[in-house]
Write a protein that holds these residues in place. Structure first.
Motif, mmCIF file in Angstrom:
data_model
loop_
_atom_site.group_PDB
_atom_site.id
_atom_site.type_symbol
_atom_site.label_atom_id
_atom_site.label_comp_id
_atom_site.label_asym_id
_atom_site.label_seq_id
_atom_site.Cartn_x
_atom_site.Cartn_y
_atom_site.Cartn_z
ATOM 1 N N LEU A 1 -9.865 50.376 41.491
ATOM 2 C CA LEU A 1 -10.310 48.999 41.791
ATOM 3 C C LEU A 1 -10.899 48.903 43.197
ATOM 4 O O LEU A 1 -11.446 47.867 43.563
ATOM 5 N N VAL B 1 -8.018 44.576 29.253
ATOM 6 C CA VAL B 1 -7.464 43.327 28.708
ATOM 7 C C VAL B 1 -7.076 43.530 27.238
ATOM 8 O O VAL B 1 -6.035 43.049 26.784
ATOM 9 N N TRP C 1 -12.993 46.389 32.334
ATOM 10 C CA TRP C 1 -12.065 45.257 32.406
ATOM 11 C C TRP C 1 -11.694 44.772 31.007
ATOM 12 O O TRP C 1 -10.546 44.430 30.747
ATOM 13 N N THR D 1 -2.979 43.565 31.862
ATOM 14 C CA THR D 1 -3.844 42.378 31.847
ATOM 15 C C THR D 1 -4.300 42.043 33.271
ATOM 16 O O THR D 1 -5.477 41.718 33.491
ATOM 17 N N MET E 1 -10.114 53.938 36.193
ATOM 18 C CA MET E 1 -9.356 52.889 35.506
ATOM 19 C C MET E 1 -8.854 53.381 34.143
ATOM 20 O O MET E 1 -7.747 53.058 33.731
ATOM 21 N N TRP F 1 -4.653 44.116 35.761
ATOM 22 C CA TRP F 1 -5.678 45.116 36.160
ATOM 23 C C TRP F 1 -7.034 44.736 35.546
ATOM 24 O O TRP F 1 -8.071 44.863 36.193
ATOM 25 N N GLY F 2 -6.999 44.289 34.287
ATOM 26 C CA GLY F 2 -8.256 43.880 33.633
ATOM 27 C C GLY F 2 -8.905 42.716 34.370
ATOM 28 O O GLY F 2 -10.098 42.751 34.693
ATOM 29 N N PHE F 3 -8.101 41.683 34.666
ATOM 30 C CA PHE F 3 -8.653 40.524 35.390
ATOM 31 C C PHE F 3 -9.131 40.948 36.780
ATOM 32 O O PHE F 3 -10.133 40.439 37.288
ATOM 33 N N SER F 4 -8.386 41.888 37.400
ATOM 34 C CA SER F 4 -8.787 42.345 38.752
ATOM 35 C C SER F 4 -10.144 43.037 38.686
ATOM 36 O O SER F 4 -11.010 42.812 39.538
ATOM 37 N N ALA F 5 -10.322 43.906 37.654
ATOM 38 C CA ALA F 5 -11.600 44.626 37.534
ATOM 39 C C ALA F 5 -12.744 43.641 37.291
ATOM 40 O O ALA F 5 -13.875 43.849 37.722
ATOM 41 N N ARG F 6 -12.432 42.528 36.619
ATOM 42 C CA ARG F 6 -13.461 41.538 36.291
ATOM 43 C C ARG F 6 -13.809 40.672 37.510
ATOM 44 O O ARG F 6 -14.959 40.417 37.804
ATOM 45 N N TRP F 7 -12.763 40.195 38.213
ATOM 46 C CA TRP F 7 -13.000 39.150 39.207
ATOM 47 C C TRP F 7 -13.005 39.619 40.658
ATOM 48 O O TRP F 7 -13.666 39.018 41.500
#
Ligand code: HEM
Length: 448
Positions: free
Chosen positions: A282, A172, A168, A222, A245, A224-230
């Protein structure tokens, strides 16, 4: 060590956290303002005129670009920058200068975006104002970039742990590089236009290339990054596949680069591959591992997040069709709308209403019902727009022209409800103070 030093440091840390929360709230309100006024209202005006005249040919491209810039940079970009500054508070000690830099960055950024919009619409001294607006935007972004890049956590984040950076974070970081590349490209094109063009509107072919970078570069990566994190937490999904990813990231970058040299068939195929890889990576449509966390938000939240990724797939497929068959801009336009409204806006409405109340002062969302209506109307409007734009613009079904205005009104209602939902949330007391005041009013009722 002086015995008073510990509590004093804690008080300073709390004061900086509160200052960052205030800063974030102002970034978010600024983003909402760009979304509503220069963004949506101008978009709706353009679309109703297009539907009335049954052709987009008579609308000034400078106005269409003013709308697109206000939405992508003024709304989505402003949200990303505000959340970026706030994320410093999650990365250990907040440096003293972070808050003042955050305000300076906000002033440059919002001044630049406003100037760009006004220049496209009124064209006042546009040969000077266009590059100046790009410089302001770049200055605001660079302040953010160096602050976040140079900031080192006091100790490694628990979530990161030893070893390589998690996927993630890499996404980002690439999203931020895409953001920087977008602003640099915007600056170069603004400069070229001010020297060589007859109006502030960027020529169509150049604008198409820029839009590939502006859309698939910074917001998509960005998100995708937030999705992988949250999403593994919020939707109970399996942890993302790092390998898939990274493959999605590589395919997306290849697609953007190919768009830069007008290799549209390759570009759209690579982007479609990136979307498939990201959805698998994801595990967005796979059965979840745990129950979703929907406390405080509407229970339909996980469904809308999946709708957003459905729209992303629709957008990529329409882009492939556009590269093969578009004749009048209807396939490109509907692909872009599925991306900007279907994917980006649905994700921001869903995740934004999930996290921003807490980030902006530990509040709870004012009304989960408003959240539902914002998302439902947005998706209904987007569906009507995507279908009718293809049918009407491409002359497959001219009877669909009037539906474009219907979609504009539905989407305008959706964004207004979204803005109202966040503003009403920010007006509330923080959750712990609200609980105290409810307790006190309960006690006084009991006493009387
Ligand atoms: C809320 C309702 C919206 C309406 C009624 C609307 C309307 C329009 C119209 C009429 C166009 C030009 C015709 C076309 O190519 O389709 C357009 C283009 C565009 N829109 Fe929207 N839009 C809306 C929301 C959004 C949002 C939320 C975003 C971004 C997050 C966005 C980004 C763009 C972009 C980037 C363009 C292309 C601009 C250019 O050619 O440079 N729009 N929109």
């Amino acid at each position: 060590m002086d015995s008073g030093e510990g509590p004093m440091r804690a008080t300073t840390a709390v004061a900086r956290e509160l200052a960052l929360q205030r800063l974030l709230t102002v970034w978010i309100i600024t983003g909402l303002t760009f979304m509503l006024l220069p963004g949506t209202f101008l978009g709706v005006w353009n679309l109703i005129s297009i539907a009335g005249e049954r052709t987009p040919a008579h609308i000034d491209p400078a106005w269409i670009q003013a709308h697109g810039h206000a939405q992508l940079f003024g709304w989505i970009g402003t949200f990303i920058l505000g959340i970026g500054f706030y994320s410093l508070s999650k990365m250990g000690a907040i440096p003293e200068f972070a808050v003042s830099r955050g305000w300076l960055s906000w002033a440059l950024w919002s001044g630049g975006v406003t100037l760009r919009w006004a220049t496209n619409v009124w064209q006042w001294h546009w040969r000077w104002m266009l590059p100046l607006s790009a410089l302001f935007e770049l200055g605001g972004f660079l302040l953010f970039f160096i602050t976040v890049r140079r900031h080192r956590p006091e100790k490694p984040l628990a979530a990161v742990g030893p070893g390589p950076r998690p996927a993630w974070m890499v996404l980002v970081v690439f999203g931020s590089i895409g953001f920087l590349a977008s602003l640099l490209a915007n600056g170069v094109v603004a400069m070229q236009s001010s020297i060589a063009n007859a109006s502030p509107a960027v020529p169509h072919a150049v604008n198409q290339r820029l839009l590939a970078l502006f859309g698939w570069g910074f917001p998509v990566l960005t998100i995708w990054g937030f999705s992988a994190r949250w999403l593994p937490v919020f939707l109970g999904l399996h942890p993302p596949s790092v390998r898939l990813m990274y493959a999605a990231l590589a395919a997306d970058v290849a697609g953007i680069l190919a768009a830069g040299v007008d290799a549209w068939r390759f570009s759209t195929a690579a982007i479609a591959a990136a979307v498939v890889l990201a959805c698998y990576g994801l595990r967005i449509f796979a059965p979840p591992l745990n129950a979703p966390k929907v406390t405080g938000v509407h229970r339909s939240f996980p469904v809308f997040v999946r709708f957003a990724y459905g729209w992303l797939a629709v957008s990529a497929s329409l882009a492939v069709s556009a590269s093969l068959w578009d004749r009048a801009g209807g396939l490109w336009g509907s692909s872009r709308h599925a991306l900007t409204v279907g994917f980006m806006s649905t994700m921001v409405f869903a995740i934004g209403q999930r996290v921003l109340p807490a980030f902006c002062g530990m509040r709870v969302l004012y009304s989960p019902a408003l959240m539902f209506w914002s998302l439902a109307l947005l998706n209904a409007g987007c569906l009507i727009r995507v279908v009718s734009e293809i049918g009407a613009y491409e002359s497959y079904a001219p009877g669909l022209w009037p539906l474009l205005s219907v979609s504009a009104i539905l989407e305008m209602a959706a964004v207004t409800i979204f803005a109202a939902s966040l503003l009403l949330t920010f007006r509330q007391l923080p959750a712990h103070l609200m609980a105290n005041s409810q307790e006190k009013s309960g006690q006084s009722v009991m006493a009387s």
